[in-house]
Write a protein that holds these residues in place. Structure first.
Motif, short mmCIF file in Angstrom:
data_model
loop_
_atom_site.label_atom_id
_atom_site.label_comp_id
_atom_site.label_asym_id
_atom_site.label_seq_id
_atom_site.Cartn_x
_atom_site.Cartn_y
_atom_site.Cartn_z
N LYS A 158 -12.45 49.01 67.07
CA LYS A 158 -11.25 49.81 66.86
C LYS A 158 -9.99 48.97 67.13
CE LYS A 158 -11.08 53.77 68.87
NZ LYS A 158 -11.26 54.77 69.95
N CYS A 159 -8.98 49.18 66.31
CA CYS A 159 -7.74 48.43 66.48
C CYS A 159 -6.60 49.25 65.88
CB CYS A 159 -7.83 47.06 65.81
SG CYS A 159 -6.40 46.01 66.12
N ASN A 160 -5.45 49.20 66.51
CA ASN A 160 -4.29 49.93 66.01
C ASN A 160 -3.47 49.10 65.03
OD1 ASN A 160 -3.49 48.16 68.00
ND2 ASN A 160 -1.95 49.50 68.87
N GLN A 161 -3.97 47.89 64.70
CA GLN A 161 -3.32 47.05 63.72
C GLN A 161 -4.25 46.85 62.52
OE1 GLN A 161 -0.23 44.41 66.42
NE2 GLN A 161 -2.09 43.44 65.72
N GLY B 215 -1.45 43.07 72.42
CA GLY B 215 -0.32 43.30 73.30
C GLY B 215 0.41 44.62 73.11
N THR B 216 0.09 45.36 72.07
CA THR B 216 0.89 46.54 71.75
C THR B 216 0.65 47.72 72.70
OG1 THR B 216 -0.75 47.37 70.17
CG2 THR B 216 1.00 45.92 69.31
N LEU B 217 -0.43 47.69 73.47
CA LEU B 217 -0.74 48.79 74.37
C LEU B 217 -0.43 48.43 75.83
CD1 LEU B 217 -4.12 50.01 72.82
CD2 LEU B 217 -1.80 50.82 72.36
N ILE B 218 0.27 47.34 76.05
CA ILE B 218 0.56 46.88 77.41
C ILE B 218 1.96 47.32 77.83
CG2 ILE B 218 0.94 44.85 78.86
CD1 ILE B 218 -1.29 43.47 77.34
N HIS C 72 -4.63 36.50 76.42
CA HIS C 72 -4.34 35.86 75.15
C HIS C 72 -3.76 36.92 74.22
CE1 HIS C 72 -7.73 32.66 75.90
NE2 HIS C 72 -6.83 32.73 76.88
N ILE C 73 -2.57 36.68 73.72
CA ILE C 73 -1.88 37.65 72.88
C ILE C 73 -1.58 37.06 71.52
CG2 ILE C 73 0.27 38.96 72.59
CD1 ILE C 73 0.29 39.58 75.46
N GLY D 225 6.88 47.53 64.49
CA GLY D 225 7.12 47.49 65.93
C GLY D 225 6.17 46.61 66.71
N ALA D 226 5.21 46.01 66.05
CA ALA D 226 4.21 45.20 66.76
C ALA D 226 4.84 43.99 67.45
CB ALA D 226 3.13 44.74 65.78
N PHE D 227 5.81 43.36 66.80
CA PHE D 227 6.44 42.16 67.36
C PHE D 227 7.16 42.49 68.68
CE2 PHE D 227 10.18 39.36 67.75
CZ PHE D 227 9.58 38.12 67.75
N VAL D 228 7.93 43.55 68.68
CA VAL D 228 8.66 43.93 69.89
C VAL D 228 7.69 44.24 71.02
CG1 VAL D 228 10.17 45.69 70.90
CG2 VAL D 228 10.67 44.76 68.63
N ARG D 229 6.60 44.94 70.70
CA ARG D 229 5.62 45.27 71.73
C ARG D 229 4.89 44.04 72.24
NH1 ARG D 229 2.48 50.77 69.75
NH2 ARG D 229 4.31 51.93 69.00
N ALA D 230 4.51 43.12 71.34
CA ALA D 230 3.76 41.93 71.74
C ALA D 230 4.61 41.02 72.61
CB ALA D 230 3.26 41.18 70.51
#
Length: 339
Positions: free
Chosen positions: A26-29, A99-102, A119-120, A138-143
């Motif tokens: 499972k992955c949100n990306q 990194g998006t869930l951190i 590792h991100i 929004g993945a970049f901002v979260r990572a």
């Protein structure tokens, strides 16, 4: 990392010192070059107690370094229970994440559990590139935010960049960004065939010209061309996959490594020890030497080639025979460093 004599004991006895445990697909990306066989699905995943059973078996077999990965491992509801149990078994833990869930609390919990590395994925210098390649706004901002939080919590952070058509021109900027954030950047132009969200990941492989640029970039950053001159022992093993490294998939299959999609056993039917010591397919692979590869070496580039049996197996279905992609990369490497 270890004294040479200790490393030899590990290698000679096929001790699985380092294991990647894929907790979920499972992955949100939806990364455009994803090679995972069934992303965004939890069908057939091992349950919590089965995962714990496997972790105990790995500890008994001498595993020290355990990488919790996926998919996105933090998307698994029982992640923290699994991580706490893994830490109780004294594994040195690494988290592989997008990194998006951190958030701050997550970063602090990872530190408290003793994770020594995270590792991100960092796929671009900007949101425009990173978000396009990950398929997530929004993945970049979260990572990048996750990197800052993890560093603040005291973890060592590495950024992982798969070099593809969409970001090949940004490597210098990506490196600068990673270093500004306090992370160590790692780059790879290896794109495996597979059946992920994108059914044809190899369509995103970089061109010959871009690969020349990647080699120049990497060789200019420490050591220069000489670091690529690796003298291979033709009577030695091809790699550490299936010898000191292994991968466990979410459904309980065991593979030689994360990129070597050759199941050598099923943990739902056998113990890890039974698979690791009794798999005929694995023992066949372990018996191979560099010189076993038909055709390899005839090009005169074996000293430069990092032969990848996993890539060869994925590309031509055979443990023997060279990988066309490895051959391409090696040819370009020679062109760049020797002219």
């Amino acid at each position: 990392m270890f004294p040479e004599s200790f490393e030899k004991i590990i290698e000679n006895n096929n001790i699985p010192i380092s294991v990647s445990f894929e907790l979920t697909y499972k992955c949100n990306q939806k990364c455009l070059f994803c090679y995972q066989p069934s992303p965004h699905s939890s069908d057939g995943e091992m349950g919590t107690e089965k995962v714990k059973d496997v972790l105990r078996e790995l500890a008994l077999e001498g595993t020290l370094f355990l990488s919790l990965t996926g998919g996105e491992p933090l998307s698994r509801p029982d992640f923290w229970e699994i991580a706490r149990y893994a830490r109780s078994l004294k594994f040195a833990l690494t988290l592989q994440t997008n990194g998006t869930l951190i958030d701050r609390r997550t970063a602090e919990k990872l530190r408290a559990l003793g994770f020594f590395q995270a590792h991100i994925s960092l796929l671009g210098q900007s949101a425009a590139t990173h978000d396009a390649l990950t398929g997530m706004d929004g993945a970049f901002v979260r990572a990048t935010g996750a990197i800052k939080l993890l560093k603040r919590a005291g973890l060592t952070v590495l950024t992982k960049t798969t070099v593809v058509k969409g970001n090949a021109a940004e490597l210098g900027k990506i490196q600068e960004l990673a270093e500004e954030l306090g992370a160590a950047p790692i780059f790879s132009h290896t794109v495996f065939p597979g059946g992920g969200f994108c059914k044809t990941p190899i369509e995103h492989r970089i061109s010959d010209d871009d690969m020349r640029g990647v080699v120049r970039f990497l060789s200019s950053d420490g050591g220069g061309p000489d670091e690529f001159n690796i003298e291979r022992d033709t009577d030695g093993p091809v790699c550490f996959a299936g010898r000191t490294e292994a991968c466990v998939t979410p459904t309980g299959l065991v593979q030689p490594c994360v990129g070597f999609f050759m199941p050598i056993g099923d943990l739902n039917k056998n113990t890890f020890r039974e698979i690791w010591t009794g798999s005929g397919r694995l023992n066949e692979f372990r018996a191979l030497k560099v010189r076993s590869y038909g055709g390899c070496g005839e090009c005169g580039l074996l000293s430069l080639c990092e032969v990848c049996p996993g890539m060869g197996f994925m590309e031509n279905g055979s443990l023997l025979g060279p990988s066309p992609e490895n051959c391409r990369a090696t040819r370009i490497l020679k062109e760049v460093i020797h002219g």
